[in-house]
Design a protein around this motif. Sequence first.
Motif, PDB file in Angstrom:
ATOM      1  N   ILE A   1       8.954  -0.429  -2.254  1.00 18.59           N
ATOM      2  CA  ILE A   1       8.600   0.923  -1.825  1.00 18.59           C
ATOM      3  C   ILE A   1       7.721   0.903  -0.581  1.00 18.59           C
ATOM      4  CG2 ILE A   1       7.447   3.071  -2.499  1.00 18.59           C
ATOM      5  CD1 ILE A   1       8.197   2.419  -5.398  1.00 18.59           C
ATOM      6  N   THR A   2       6.652   0.118  -0.613  1.00 17.68           N
ATOM      7  CA  THR A   2       5.767   0.013   0.557  1.00 17.68           C
ATOM      8  C   THR A   2       5.821  -1.415   1.081  1.00 17.68           C
ATOM      9  OG1 THR A   2       3.834  -0.495  -0.822  1.00 17.68           O
ATOM     10  CG2 THR A   2       4.229   1.814  -0.296  1.00 17.68           C
ATOM     11  N   LYS A   3       5.609  -1.571   2.368  1.00 20.13           N
ATOM     12  CA  LYS A   3       5.640  -2.916   2.946  1.00 20.13           C
ATOM     13  C   LYS A   3       4.888  -2.927   4.267  1.00 20.13           C
ATOM     14  CE  LYS A   3      10.089  -2.955   2.897  1.00 20.13           C
ATOM     15  NZ  LYS A   3      11.518  -3.375   3.018  1.00 20.13           N
ATOM     16  N   GLY A   4       4.493  -4.126   4.670  1.00 18.19           N
ATOM     17  CA  GLY A   4       3.780  -4.280   5.933  1.00 18.19           C
ATOM     18  C   GLY A   4       2.457  -4.993   5.735  1.00 18.19           C
ATOM     19  N   PRO A   5       1.771  -5.351   6.831  1.00 19.46           N
ATOM     20  CA  PRO A   5       0.497  -6.081   6.753  1.00 19.46           C
ATOM     21  C   PRO A   5      -0.680  -5.165   6.441  1.00 19.46           C
ATOM     22  CG  PRO A   5       1.094  -5.742   9.041  1.00 19.46           C
ATOM     23  CD  PRO A   5       2.238  -5.203   8.230  1.00 19.46           C
TER      24      PRO A   5
ATOM     25  N   ASN B   1     -13.094 -12.095  -0.392  1.00 14.72           N
ATOM     26  CA  ASN B   1     -13.373 -10.788  -0.972  1.00 14.72           C
ATOM     27  C   ASN B   1     -12.101  -9.947  -0.972  1.00 14.72           C
ATOM     28  OD1 ASN B   1     -16.719 -10.608   0.448  1.00 14.72           O
ATOM     29  ND2 ASN B   1     -16.060 -11.343  -1.542  1.00 14.72           N
ATOM     30  N   PRO B   2     -12.004  -8.953  -1.843  1.00 12.69           N
ATOM     31  CA  PRO B   2     -10.757  -8.179  -1.969  1.00 12.69           C
ATOM     32  C   PRO B   2     -10.562  -7.155  -0.862  1.00 12.69           C
ATOM     33  CG  PRO B   2     -12.404  -7.398  -3.525  1.00 12.69           C
ATOM     34  CD  PRO B   2     -12.990  -8.617  -2.876  1.00 12.69           C
ATOM     35  N   PHE B   3      -9.495  -6.367  -0.999  1.00 13.53           N
ATOM     36  CA  PHE B   3      -9.065  -5.326  -0.064  1.00 13.53           C
ATOM     37  C   PHE B   3      -8.486  -5.874   1.232  1.00 13.53           C
ATOM     38  CE2 PHE B   3     -11.957  -2.929  -2.782  1.00 13.53           C
ATOM     39  CZ  PHE B   3     -11.194  -1.813  -3.060  1.00 13.53           C
ATOM     40  N   ARG B   4      -8.095  -7.131   1.205  1.00 17.46           N
ATOM     41  CA  ARG B   4      -7.408  -7.723   2.356  1.00 17.46           C
ATOM     42  C   ARG B   4      -6.111  -8.351   1.826  1.00 17.46           C
ATOM     43  NH1 ARG B   4     -11.506  -8.674   6.310  1.00 17.46           N
ATOM     44  NH2 ARG B   4      -9.871  -9.381   7.747  1.00 17.46           N
ATOM     45  N   SER B   5      -5.559  -9.313   2.517  1.00 16.99           N
ATOM     46  CA  SER B   5      -4.318  -9.950   2.066  1.00 16.99           C
ATOM     47  C   SER B   5      -4.576 -10.823   0.838  1.00 16.99           C
ATOM     48  CB  SER B   5      -3.741 -10.813   3.186  1.00 16.99           C
ATOM     49  OG  SER B   5      -4.594 -11.923   3.445  1.00 16.99           O
ATOM     50  N   LYS B   6      -3.506 -11.175   0.150  1.00 17.24           N
ATOM     51  CA  LYS B   6      -3.609 -12.067  -1.010  1.00 17.24           C
ATOM     52  C   LYS B   6      -4.156 -13.423  -0.585  1.00 17.24           C
ATOM     53  CE  LYS B   6      -2.651 -13.694  -5.193  1.00 17.24           C
ATOM     54  NZ  LYS B   6      -3.595 -13.441  -6.325  1.00 17.24           N
ATOM     55  N   SER B   7      -3.679 -13.965   0.533  1.00 14.37           N
ATOM     56  CA  SER B   7      -4.148 -15.273   0.994  1.00 14.37           C
ATOM     57  C   SER B   7      -5.623 -15.222   1.380  1.00 14.37           C
ATOM     58  CB  SER B   7      -3.303 -15.770   2.165  1.00 14.37           C
ATOM     59  OG  SER B   7      -3.256 -14.808   3.209  1.00 14.37           O
ATOM     60  N   PHE B   8      -6.065 -14.097   1.936  1.00 15.62           N
ATOM     61  CA  PHE B   8      -7.481 -13.913   2.266  1.00 15.62           C
ATOM     62  C   PHE B   8      -8.314 -13.936   0.989  1.00 15.62           C
ATOM     63  CE2 PHE B   8     -11.273 -11.419   3.066  1.00 15.62           C
ATOM     64  CZ  PHE B   8     -11.639 -11.711   4.374  1.00 15.62           C
ATOM     65  N   HIS B   9      -7.864 -13.203  -0.017  1.00 18.33           N
ATOM     66  CA  HIS B   9      -8.607 -13.109  -1.275  1.00 18.33           C
ATOM     67  C   HIS B   9      -8.636 -14.441  -2.020  1.00 18.33           C
ATOM     68  CE1 HIS B   9      -9.299 -10.643  -5.224  1.00 18.33           C
ATOM     69  NE2 HIS B   9     -10.394 -11.186  -4.780  1.00 18.33           N
ATOM     70  N   ASP B  10      -7.619 -15.249  -1.834  1.00 17.73           N
ATOM     71  CA  ASP B  10      -7.499 -16.512  -2.573  1.00 17.73           C
ATOM     72  C   ASP B  10      -8.146 -17.702  -1.872  1.00 17.73           C
ATOM     73  OD1 ASP B  10      -6.179 -15.402  -4.710  1.00 17.73           O
ATOM     74  OD2 ASP B  10      -4.169 -15.969  -4.035  1.00 17.73           O
TER      75      ASP B  10
END
Length: 712
Positions: free
Chosen positions: A336-340, A521-530
């Motif tokens: 449904i949604t996509k993009g960076p 920290n959250p609210f960014r990309s998955k790789s950023f959060h991980d």
Amino acid sequence: MNKYLLTVAALASAFVAHAQQGKLTAKDYERAESFMAYNTSPLIDKAAIFPNWLENDQFWYTVKTANGSQDFLVNPAKKSKVPTDAYKNAEPPRAARFRGNSEVLSPDGKKAVFIKDWNLWVRDVATNKQTQLTTDGVKDYGYATDNAGWTMSDGPVVRWSPDSKKVATFQQDQRNVNNMYLVTTNVGAPVLKQWKYPLPGDKVIATIRRVIIDVENAKVVSLQIPPDPHRATLSDDIASSGTFDDIDWKADGSEMAFLSTSRDHKQEKFRIADANTGAVREVFEETVKTQFESGRGAINWRYLPATKEILWYSERDDWGHMYLYDATTGKLKNQITKGPWLVGRLLRVDEKNRVIYFTGHGREKGNPYFAYLYKVGFDGKGLTLLTPEEGNHSITFSPSYNYFIDTYSQPDVPPTMNYRDVKGNLITSLEKTDVSRLTAKGWKAPIPVNVKARDGKTDIYGLVFTPTNMDPNKKYPVIDYIYPGPQGGSVGSWSFSASRGDNQALAELGFIVVVIEGTSNPFRSKSFHDMSYGNMADNTLPDQIAAIRQLSTKYPIDTNKVGIWGHSGGGFATAAAMFRYPDFFKVGIAESGNQENRNYEDDWGERYNGLVENSDYEAQANQNYAKNLKGKLMLAHGMMDNNVPPYNTLLVVEALNKANKDYDLVIFPNSAHGFGAYSPYMMRRRWDYFVKNLLNLEPPKEYPLRGTTNVR
């Protein structure tokens, strides 16, 4: 408390004079205290809107200013906002029933379920008749019992069906789970507090045997699956959303969709149960390398039985997005949604028009932590930004969902409040928060900043608090307030707040205070959060150091005088900073820190670190690095802390003793995680510690911060 709000000009010279004498006085502390919320909040006008809804999406609200209060009536049909006296004697609306109460009300308001002797009962609200629903509940194997180890309540964890005839709940098996112990401090024999508190690596953790209870007939239907680990997709508590997490009913109560989460949070199974027989159908599953989350502060998946579809949230393409699944086949229909950028909270699902409304982060230019409201079709078409103004947007929908109140602001820009329709059209402007009385007293907002992370490439964001009387020709010690997450971050809300803890108050004592959202920290990309997955001892500290060095080129920061402090996870990060980077961080205050994550509840560590057998918890334990301490360290802990047990800090104390290191220790014998009534005392001790050891000045003796006197 307006007597504390003295003008900056009058006290600036006094501060300099006192500093020259090698000490600060009560007047200096009084001036700093004027920047605390209890002194700044009374000087803010038109601070917020609390709507009282009427027919046809009309509402009235009250505006408070220095001259009193005024009610306004908003009518969307007329696109009007007019003063009114019609509601001046109206009673305030009844507060919503939140989890934590001893019972949970049904949607129709006629029934309430509660726990008695480890069994679930129902009470008829009109007659007060009580009926027992389960009979085999026993201690440590009770129905709907709420215990995540670190948090618990007497309220039952249930999810009512929309028709108010059934509840989804569980029988929680804690019988062989290890105990945690705390002991009171008092005259006479101490009182032992004992409860079930599993730790990372324990062979046995709490599990839940899922059941559906036909409330009208007191019939218990067991779901035909093995017990699930006590796990959820939103946080380390299966009731963190205020109700039983990861449950969605069919309107007629015949089916219940739910998620089963693996112990390490890597596997999610989407299942649908027949509420009458307990038969469970496996629909699909998602497996991730690190840990699965269902949204940012909200559970974003939905079961749509009318069309046999599922709205699903996933970070499979490195960003948190919505997907549409076929509930019959378990096959993906479309993204449904996509993009960076990412979906934050799913706020509304319009099944009739096949449109979802949600907050998104990172799609618009500027700060990626700002939330904006969007809508998009189930097919991914028609993505529309509904709140175009720059800032962090908070949304309150009208009862019909045809309109919404939009409150938006920035850390340094007070809120503006508008009423819009769901197409994004402005119906009427409501209010703009007025801080003119506050600024007249010398207040100023924090400064939002954007710097690079440890890699020199990744953008990270934060806030800087400088003294209102800052001398640009002078270097100031810097204090880093830290909360490393990874489930949250140091800044917290990116909306406007006149006072964020004691950050500005500390700055007024002669410091520059920084608050930085690091990587992981959250609210960014998955790789950023991980980025710190499997190594929470990272604590974003390399990012903090990189940020302070960059900020020192713009602000008069003395990088040879760096302090750091934090509470809970921030206490863990502070001790790690003092032990792992002793040449950079010179003074630290670690409050209530989870210094050894094998001594903190199982779900948090196993979610962000992985299972003990797959992650090196030993290498992350702060007591193993205590021998590296060079600077001044204060440790603080409540001895009745049932969130982070005090043994976490005591392990570090023992290691410091063995290493022959000097440190300071503040103990609160009967306090829990947040110190309760002793919080102002801890704040005053914190101010004193930084003044003594970073400014090299003597603080006023035992300054009485508000709340520190007559503590019982």
